[in-house]
Motif scaffolding. Structure first.
Motif, mmCIF file in Angstrom:
data_model
loop_
_atom_site.group_PDB
_atom_site.id
_atom_site.type_symbol
_atom_site.label_atom_id
_atom_site.label_comp_id
_atom_site.label_asym_id
_atom_site.label_seq_id
_atom_site.Cartn_x
_atom_site.Cartn_y
_atom_site.Cartn_z
ATOM 1 N N ASP A 1 2.496 6.848 -0.336
ATOM 2 C CA ASP A 1 2.185 7.535 0.926
ATOM 3 C C ASP A 1 2.780 6.696 2.054
ATOM 4 O OD1 ASP A 1 1.094 8.411 3.308
ATOM 5 O OD2 ASP A 1 -0.886 8.771 2.469
ATOM 6 N N PRO A 2 3.799 7.229 2.737
ATOM 7 C CA PRO A 2 4.458 6.414 3.762
ATOM 8 C C PRO A 2 3.634 6.258 5.049
ATOM 9 C CG PRO A 2 5.449 8.597 3.677
ATOM 10 C CD PRO A 2 4.439 8.548 2.562
ATOM 11 N N LEU A 3 2.528 6.996 5.184
ATOM 12 C CA LEU A 3 1.799 7.010 6.457
ATOM 13 C C LEU A 3 0.500 6.209 6.422
ATOM 14 C CD1 LEU A 3 2.138 10.808 7.410
ATOM 15 C CD2 LEU A 3 3.826 8.976 7.542
ATOM 16 N N ILE A 4 -0.081 6.034 5.252
ATOM 17 C CA ILE A 4 -1.462 5.566 5.180
ATOM 18 C C ILE A 4 -1.645 4.159 5.764
ATOM 19 C CG2 ILE A 4 -1.190 4.709 2.807
ATOM 20 C CD1 ILE A 4 -4.330 6.356 4.287
ATOM 21 N N ALA A 5 -0.660 3.295 5.566
ATOM 22 C CA ALA A 5 -0.830 1.910 6.027
ATOM 23 C C ALA A 5 -0.927 1.849 7.550
ATOM 24 C CB ALA A 5 0.317 1.038 5.520
ATOM 25 N N ASP A 6 -0.040 2.579 8.226
ATOM 26 C CA ASP A 6 -0.100 2.565 9.692
ATOM 27 C C ASP A 6 -1.407 3.169 10.192
ATOM 28 O OD1 ASP A 6 2.407 1.482 9.544
ATOM 29 O OD2 ASP A 6 3.455 3.201 10.402
ATOM 30 N N GLN A 7 -1.883 4.196 9.494
ATOM 31 C CA GLN A 7 -3.165 4.798 9.891
ATOM 32 C C GLN A 7 -4.295 3.779 9.777
ATOM 33 O OE1 GLN A 7 -3.432 8.211 7.293
ATOM 34 N NE2 GLN A 7 -1.949 9.410 8.492
ATOM 35 N N LEU A 8 -4.356 3.093 8.639
ATOM 36 C CA LEU A 8 -5.446 2.130 8.436
ATOM 37 C C LEU A 8 -5.334 0.951 9.400
ATOM 38 C CD1 LEU A 8 -5.753 2.010 4.556
ATOM 39 C CD2 LEU A 8 -7.232 3.191 6.191
ATOM 40 N N ALA A 9 -4.131 0.590 9.761
ATOM 41 C CA ALA A 9 -3.964 -0.557 10.659
ATOM 42 C C ALA A 9 -4.487 -0.252 12.061
ATOM 43 C CB ALA A 9 -2.500 -0.969 10.721
ATOM 44 N N LEU B 1 0.829 -1.204 0.000
ATOM 45 C CA LEU B 1 0.000 0.000 0.000
ATOM 46 C C LEU B 1 0.867 1.260 0.000
ATOM 47 C CD1 LEU B 1 -2.504 1.709 0.291
ATOM 48 C CD2 LEU B 1 -2.639 1.057 2.697
ATOM 49 N N ARG B 2 1.888 1.284 0.828
ATOM 50 C CA ARG B 2 2.764 2.473 0.857
ATOM 51 C C ARG B 2 3.377 2.723 -0.517
ATOM 52 N NH1 ARG B 2 4.053 0.317 6.048
ATOM 53 N NH2 ARG B 2 5.794 -0.848 5.156
ATOM 54 N N ILE B 3 3.757 1.640 -1.173
ATOM 55 C CA ILE B 3 4.392 1.793 -2.483
ATOM 56 C C ILE B 3 3.391 2.244 -3.543
ATOM 57 C CG2 ILE B 3 5.489 0.472 -4.354
ATOM 58 C CD1 ILE B 3 6.862 -1.161 -2.069
#
Lengths: 193, 193, 193, 193, 193, 193
Positions: B101-109, B95-97
């Protein structure tokens, strides 16, 4: 109730379906006497159809430590927990036939703890229910309990994989409002003479 | 942590794996630079491996109304709800790739309601979460809300099918204690220069 | 994403903030290189700010049987259960740094049962999660299990107090939509050379 | 029941308690006629004691849009949801006194939907309960509903901060098995003449 | 609060009530000094009234291994779990009187694990709570634990039947918004001299 | 399966049962062709037996706005939610017969949202499920929705009272492991010719 659609999505005409899928549909029709709606509902997505049934067959038709009836028990119990009408009714029919028991499917659909089960099968279903409902909490102790009842680790994989596959199938059927064929409700309830 | 096994189950030696599966493994290794553990963990069951990746590819690589990043968003958000470490970490990297967006995956998790999402993507994930967690309650109104955000009914199927497929995948990975490769954790976090 | 506000509530200008609070903000900025948003979000309520950080420091900076990394583990695991984006991301960064482990925070944020933990730390987090999620069910047996792993009753208080403090902090951050600084996401992921 | 301890943890002798804490204990004793057990239970951790009561006072004694009775309503309703005996009983007593209503605390402890509440207070408690139990789902619509009932955003913060502080306090009291003083049970039930 | 109705449904005039029901109402009024609202709320359905109180008396007034106080403990603890204001307040009053303990009802209404209970009574309430909240999971082990505490299987039936009867009663009272009489709140709190 | 007991508790010999209860048992046997096990299981407690069936008859046999089939629908849907095997199977049989529909009971036992229901019946069952599962949250809006579908407030009481009575019955049957007679499973499935 002939005018209730079998899915929330349009169902393709049989002549518009790719050859291999049509062949599979005719094959199941010949064997069962009717076409289970899951074949028609998924046919609109040929690649998904092929992968779905390849996976299904890999789990449900393979050799292994679980009997055919035991595999259907896993489907019925976990599908009831997921409130999936199609899977409870269709696989309940298969379970009655394979287990030659007209009562077991209804028992499992309501409460597997109250069903007529051997301790081995009870342990099998406890594990399947945990995979279906709380897979993040699976621990070594869950595998140890299966071993206490004579299951190998390959059996454990089979139990879990069936529960996991129908976790997917239940969600697809609920999303599509996939309707069970009326034929399933009565199958295996009356002893054939 | 080189001595932590990647699965609760034994992993086959690469030379014992069927030819077609070995080819797929080498292919992904060449592309990614390493072999994601899911390929090794599932290789012990060749038929299930083939069906799994056929299904995966049918949903994740097909043409359609959802971007690649959006598909991975569905995976990350629903896998977090199912507490599946492998899928959150591995698909978080993708997803980040894809989304750059380096932040979106941690936000969704953690909480998809607090992520930086357009209203369209928020509606997509609300639907995916309902399919994943409460599929028995899906109603016409859920599809109507998707349409309000410009999704077609084919898109709705795609969203639901991805959520359903990873409902299965999450349960398999949790059961097998499938360990994410260390490489995934950092992928897509640092802009390539 | 420079235009997304860091809180649902207005943030005071630094020159309008009481002297002691401004001093603390400058101090953390000097140490970290940026001002973690929690300091700015809470600054609008000076008395609450002072009590919040006094409590925080009393639990997180004191001497005791728990290492700094262990305290942050409690924060990350319980904050994930409460779906608090700010605390998972900010304290995940601290955990990576204190534990010199780039993977542990992401593991705990998804499923502490699948994280690379010693039995002692697993017992510590099981207790912390029970305090966070089911505190009304805490019993003598929970303390006994901690003692089995070498924790004193003072350690038990520390574990519980940290879980309790962040139960508060999580709710405040969720209510205020407190946004984690972008800097936190990458901290501690790449070994400093 | 004089021989039931007031906490699972040892309680310090009053002469061993730091001067400032002892002063606060004597002050509350003079006002209330007895020492509420929370003061004795927390006294063993002086820094935490000071921060706890500084925070408590900042939320419960400050000026603002919420009456003293309304603040105690938030405490009683959320503490009941967290099954915290100490907070329900002790703050139930304060609520009866502040609201001059001998029934309201027991009503809120069982079901705030069935309590004798104005629509404004019902909206206040619905918001407080959401902060306490589902803070990750707080959305703009929750603030809008408060505004419809005349609450400012500062009031919203106050409601949420009280619910959050007692989320912490409930967990501490449950962990420590903090016992309410017998005096609280009857306070405010009989009109003073 | 004289103008709050005692039920969401109309309450019949006492002169319109069938003779036998009126007699029961006068009888309880003479004994208690007031008419508990449940008698007035149910009087509009004479057949249901008669069956309800016949069942109630068969469980609550019969001889058996449970004391009157213990039966009321079951009512209070399970009714709190079902958020039934009427039953918690009315039966809390009876419990205080029968047990000559002014504190026990409030303790049970918040958290039976924190109440002043003998191990026997704790086991009794654990079983009652399981019947009330998770009856589908009742197993042989639950009966074995009761026997360990000296309960016979007839006692087990009594505990379960009381929990089951009030599962019904709680739902009726919640549906009808049945209001507890103000008198109940204070009964049994002040020692009679 | 002739050797599985019909209850966890001993069942009295028919000649030891009080005269009036024996008469009722013979009467139902004559009508149904067999004795439903609930009559035998409850007969060991004559006063409870009498009150149980008096209540049952007052709700299920009375005149009113709900048809016999609709009352059984409420029983089947709520009993499935409570995982009560006896009630789902026995009342499923009655429902099939009264509604002359061989499919409806199995549909309701899995997911009432997927059953073939008119909007009126769907609203009826939504209300019944809320009474059964979340009665503390019943509000005026729930009654308003029933009125929108043509139900009177007397109908609302009937729906709720049936759901409440079977909340009790489900808990009793689960506690006693009350086994449904094999006859019920097939009743009403095959059209009589």
């Amino acid at each position: 109730m002939p005018d209730v659609p079998i899915s929330r999505f349009p169902v393709p005409a049989i002549e518009d379906v790719p050859e291999d899928i049509r062949a599979r549909i005719f094959q199941v029709q010949e064997k069962a006497g009717f076409v289970p709606n899951v074949f028609l509902v998924l046919a609109r997505r040929p690649d998904e159809f092929r992968a779905f049934f390849a996976y299904h067959d890999a789990l449900m038709l393979k050799e292994g430590g679980l009997s055919k009836a035991e595999r259907e028990m896993i489907v019925v119990a976990t599908s009831a927990a997921n409130q999936c009408l199609y899977c409870v009714v269709a696989h309940g029919a298969l379970l009655r036939i394979y287990d030659k028991d007209p009562l077991i499917a209804d028992q499992l659909a309501v409460n597997h703890r109250k069903a007529d089960l051997s301790p081995r099968r009870r342990a099998m279903l406890d594990f399947a229910m945990k995979v279906s409902l709380h897979s993040g909490e699976i621990e070594d102790a869950d595998f140890a309990r299966l071993r206490d009842h004579g299951f190998t680790d390959e059996d454990a994989w089979d139990i879990a994989a069936i529960a996991a596959f129908f976790a997917m199938s239940n969600r697809l059927a609920n999303m599509a409002s996939q309707r069970p064929n009326a034929e399933f409700y009565l199958m295996g309830r009356v002893p054939r003479t």
